[in-house]
Design a protein around this motif. Structure first.
Motif, short mmCIF file in Angstrom:
data_model
loop_
_atom_site.label_atom_id
_atom_site.label_comp_id
_atom_site.label_asym_id
_atom_site.label_seq_id
_atom_site.Cartn_x
_atom_site.Cartn_y
_atom_site.Cartn_z
N VAL A 100 0.86 -1.18 0.00
CA VAL A 100 0.00 0.00 0.00
C VAL A 100 0.90 1.24 0.00
O VAL A 100 1.83 1.33 0.81
CB VAL A 100 -0.94 0.02 1.23
CG1 VAL A 100 -1.81 1.27 1.22
CG2 VAL A 100 -1.79 -1.24 1.28
N TYR A 101 0.64 2.15 -0.92
CA TYR A 101 1.43 3.38 -1.04
C TYR A 101 0.51 4.59 -1.08
O TYR A 101 -0.65 4.48 -1.50
CB TYR A 101 2.25 3.38 -2.34
CG TYR A 101 3.24 2.26 -2.49
CD1 TYR A 101 4.49 2.34 -1.90
CD2 TYR A 101 2.90 1.13 -3.22
CE1 TYR A 101 5.42 1.31 -2.06
CE2 TYR A 101 3.81 0.09 -3.38
CZ TYR A 101 5.07 0.18 -2.79
OH TYR A 101 5.96 -0.83 -2.96
N ASP A 102 1.05 5.73 -0.71
CA ASP A 102 0.32 6.96 -1.00
C ASP A 102 0.89 7.58 -2.28
O ASP A 102 1.81 7.03 -2.88
CB ASP A 102 0.35 7.93 0.19
CG ASP A 102 1.74 8.49 0.48
OD1 ASP A 102 2.64 8.31 -0.38
OD2 ASP A 102 1.91 9.10 1.53
N LYS B 56 5.27 6.87 -0.73
CA LYS B 56 5.62 6.37 0.61
C LYS B 56 4.90 5.05 0.86
O LYS B 56 3.69 4.93 0.63
CB LYS B 56 5.18 7.41 1.64
CG LYS B 56 5.50 7.05 3.07
CD LYS B 56 5.19 8.24 3.97
CE LYS B 56 4.55 7.80 5.25
NZ LYS B 56 4.02 8.93 6.00
N SER B 57 5.63 4.05 1.34
CA SER B 57 5.04 2.75 1.64
C SER B 57 4.30 2.80 2.97
O SER B 57 4.85 3.17 4.00
CB SER B 57 6.13 1.67 1.71
OG SER B 57 5.55 0.46 2.17
N LEU B 58 3.02 2.48 2.94
CA LEU B 58 2.20 2.48 4.17
C LEU B 58 2.07 1.09 4.74
O LEU B 58 1.85 0.90 5.93
CB LEU B 58 0.81 3.05 3.87
CG LEU B 58 0.77 4.46 3.30
CD1 LEU B 58 -0.65 4.83 2.89
CD2 LEU B 58 1.31 5.47 4.30
N LEU B 59 2.14 0.09 3.87
CA LEU B 59 1.98 -1.29 4.33
C LEU B 59 2.64 -2.23 3.33
O LEU B 59 2.50 -2.04 2.12
CB LEU B 59 0.49 -1.65 4.43
CG LEU B 59 0.16 -3.07 4.92
CD1 LEU B 59 0.21 -3.13 6.43
CD2 LEU B 59 -1.20 -3.52 4.43
N ALA C 128 -8.94 -6.12 6.53
CA ALA C 128 -8.95 -5.67 7.93
C ALA C 128 -7.73 -4.81 8.23
O ALA C 128 -7.83 -3.76 8.87
CB ALA C 128 -9.01 -6.88 8.87
N ASP C 129 -6.56 -5.26 7.76
CA ASP C 129 -5.33 -4.49 7.99
C ASP C 129 -5.40 -3.13 7.31
O ASP C 129 -4.97 -2.12 7.86
CB ASP C 129 -4.12 -5.27 7.46
CG ASP C 129 -3.75 -6.45 8.35
OD1 ASP C 129 -4.34 -6.57 9.44
OD2 ASP C 129 -2.91 -7.27 7.94
N LEU C 130 -5.95 -3.11 6.09
CA LEU C 130 -6.03 -1.86 5.34
C LEU C 130 -6.95 -0.86 6.04
O LEU C 130 -6.61 0.33 6.18
CB LEU C 130 -6.54 -2.13 3.91
CG LEU C 130 -6.54 -0.92 2.98
CD1 LEU C 130 -5.11 -0.48 2.67
CD2 LEU C 130 -7.30 -1.23 1.69
#
Lengths: 156, 434
Positions: free
Chosen positions: B127-129, B133-136, B156-158
């Motif tokens: 997951v990135y913005d 930037k890596s968020l997950l 659920a994690d997201l």
């Protein structure tokens, strides 16, 4: 067990099915061979033998018609001292299911208290509430609801 | 009773079996991310890329996972799901062109791949913005039969990453259906999947509720010919009944305990009593004044909302569990029932029969302020119940004729059917997962 079901606009049905599953569904017709059948005409009308009594919406108050019917019911019960009666409290489909079970119990209790005050032996009476679970008329209009807001008397 | 102890235990085991292998977990503090969400944006605009795969089996897994993740995220009503722009990669298998997601209105990118390791599917998600930037970055491994659980675990994690809150994934809904011709108790997953019949009483089973720890279910049943309360241990199958004279109806578990409150009438009036899980009475909570029914607790268990006719028609009251003091909550309308206290503690849902005869769902602050109507002009809407994370509401509605279950967001938006099932469905209660 014999159920004497008197209700307006439908012929009385006698059945040995205490679940009430036959109500309004026509399943009672032809069932219960050997069970005595007694046509009581317009249920709730004064003069019926152990007839139903009817209530206003969200009310367990006994109308004058209901009180007259209860007097008839009491007279019959006192003439048949060996009989036991279960008073079923019922509600129409409107409102909350569990609230209606409580309301149905108050309707059954109101009839029981009235009968005991008239001299019927308390020990011969029991009550159960079905809330809105066992409508006599499955319709969704005031005509059906008026029939469903009732105390129903099951003799044995 | 059949199939009774299966669902909760199995789901719990299934979720535990999914291994979480942090690849290079660089998830920043969720709070920091929430702060950069567009102000006023009602939904999170997320570009959800197709899961990459290599090989026929893996492609099948990818399709299944994409389906689960898409439906799961969409169900929450939290997201505006966007397909990846055509130029998301500069070349086949090339680096992500994260700047491109802004061109389709996206704020977040989520995508990954599924591979086979030791015969098992491994889902690696990133997951990135928009800044890159890596968020997950997380890998999910499970059996082939657990693809749905794997996909939902990522969902659920997201949600937790982007909202800082728990999610509905993994929760259960218990409800009543008459599809067999008798009213019986059923459960389903949060999204209406995996329907399981819990009771087989051939009688009338009503108002099921699961205990906060997930170990017990309580419901009312006419098996004896009267409305008795049953409490069943879901792990052992052991069942006790509360068959006091009169009615035993409308149970609600007290948070943080294995005690419940239910309406009994063996002492005359329909009053509320605190009951232990073994079926014994701990104490009486209300006394006299007509019907007291339909309890629902504040999340800390210190206060109880309930319906009472002590001042005439049914209205919602709140009673302090320590002092026993009660105050009236609802003044608008003449028939207000079925309170459901929010997990956050500040809101109470209830249903109200309006002058037109229509029943609708309302939300009010626990202090009695800010009354909001959530449903209107769509049949009778009853029995609101909060999801355990407080983000959604399940309820029953006759909007399409028969009583069926629906869900909506807490602002009343996004109302949609929960499940397709024969017969009528009613009395839903949303429960946490073990």
């Amino acid at each position: 067990m014999i159920i004497l079901a008197g209700c307006s606009s439908k012929s009385a049905v006698s059945t040995d099915d205490t679940s009430g599953a036959g109500y309004g569904s026509g399943k009672g017709d032809g069932a219960g061979a050997g069970v005595s059948v007694e046509d009581m005409g317009q249920g709730g009308r004064a003069g019926s033998v152990v007839g139903d009594i009817f209530f206003d919406f969200d009310s367990s108050a006994l109308s004058s018609e209901a009180q007259e019917q209860l007097s008839q019911n009491a007279a019959w019960l006192q003439k048949h001292p060996g009989s036991a009666v279960t008073i079923e409290g019922h509600c129409d489909e409107r409102g909350t299911d569990e609230y209606n079970i409580a309301l149905g119990e108050r309707r059954a209790d109101a009839a029981r208290s009235y009968l005991v005050n008239l001299g019927v032996a308390d020990g011969s009476l029991s009550t159960v509430s079905f809330g809105e679970e066992r409508p006599f008329d499955p319709g969704h209009n005031e005509e059906a609801w008026a029939k469903n807001r009732r105390d129903h008397f099951v003799t044995k | 009773m059949r199939n009774t102890r299966i669902p909760f235990i199995h789901i719990a085991i299934a979720l535990c079996c999914i291994l979480l292998l942090p690849l290079r977990l660089r998830a920043e503090d969720a709070a920091e991310y929430i702060a950069i969400r567009k102000e006023g944006a009602s939904r999170i605009a997320i570009v959800l890329d197709k899961t990459a795969s290599d090989g026929a089996r893996q492609a099948e897994w990818a399709r299944s996972l994409d389906n689960t993740i898409n439906k799961g995220l969409d169900f929450t009503g939290l997201f505006n799901l966007l397909p990846a722009p055509l130029n998301i990669r500069n070349a086949q298998g090339g680096a992500l062109n994260l700047a491109s997601i802004a061109s389709v209105g996206g704020d977040i990118y989520a995508g990954g791949s599924v591979t086979k390791k030791a015969g098992k599917p491994v889902l690696e998600m990133h997951v990135y913005d928009t800044s890159g930037k890596s968020l997950l970055a997380r890998a999910y491994t499970g059996d082939e039969t657990q693809l749905r659980a794997i996909g939902l675990r990522f969902c659920a994690d997201l949600v937790e990453l982007l909202t800082g809150k728990r999610s509905v994934f993994g929760t259960k809904i218990v409800f009543v259906s008459n599809r067999t011709g008798h009213k019986e108790v059923y459960t389903c997953d949060f999204d209406g999947e995996n329907v399981v019949q819990l009771t087989n009483s051939n009688s009338i089973s009503l108002t099921p509720v699961i205990s906060p720890d997930g170990n017990y279910i309580a419901w009312t049943d006419y098996t004896s010919g009267r409305p008795d309360l049953y409490i069943k241990n879901l792990a052992t199958g052991a069942k006790v009944s509360v068959n006091k004279h009169g009615v035993c109806i409308s149970p609600a578990w007290r948070p943080g305990t294995n005690t419940l409150v239910t309406t009994l009438s063996y002492q005359g009036d329909q009053d509320l009593y605190l009951i232990r899980a073994d079926g014994t009475v701990e104490r009486r909570l209300t006394k006299g004044g007509g019907i007291d029914v339909s309890p629902s607790f504040s999340p800390d268990g210190s206060k109880m909302a309930f319906v009472s006719t002590r001042q005439g028609g049914p209205q919602i009251f709140i009673q302090d569990m320590n002092s026993g003091q009660a105050r009236r909550l609802t003044y608008s309308g003449t028939y207000n029932t079925q309170p459901s206290w929010s997990p956050s503690g500040d809101k109470i849902l209830y249903s109200s029969m309006q002058k037109s005869g229509e029943i609708n769902i309302f939300m009010i602050n626990a202090d009695g302020s800010r009354l909001l109507q959530l449903t209107s002009g769509a049949g009778n809407n009853e029995y609101p119940s909060w999801s355990p994370d407080g983000s959604m509401i399940v309820f029953s509605s006759t909007r399409d004729g028969k009583r069926k279950l629906y869900v909506m967001n807490v602002d009343g938006a996004n109302q949609k059917p929960l499940l397709r099932m024969a017969g009528e469905q009613q009395q839903p209660s949303w429960s946490g997962s073990k």
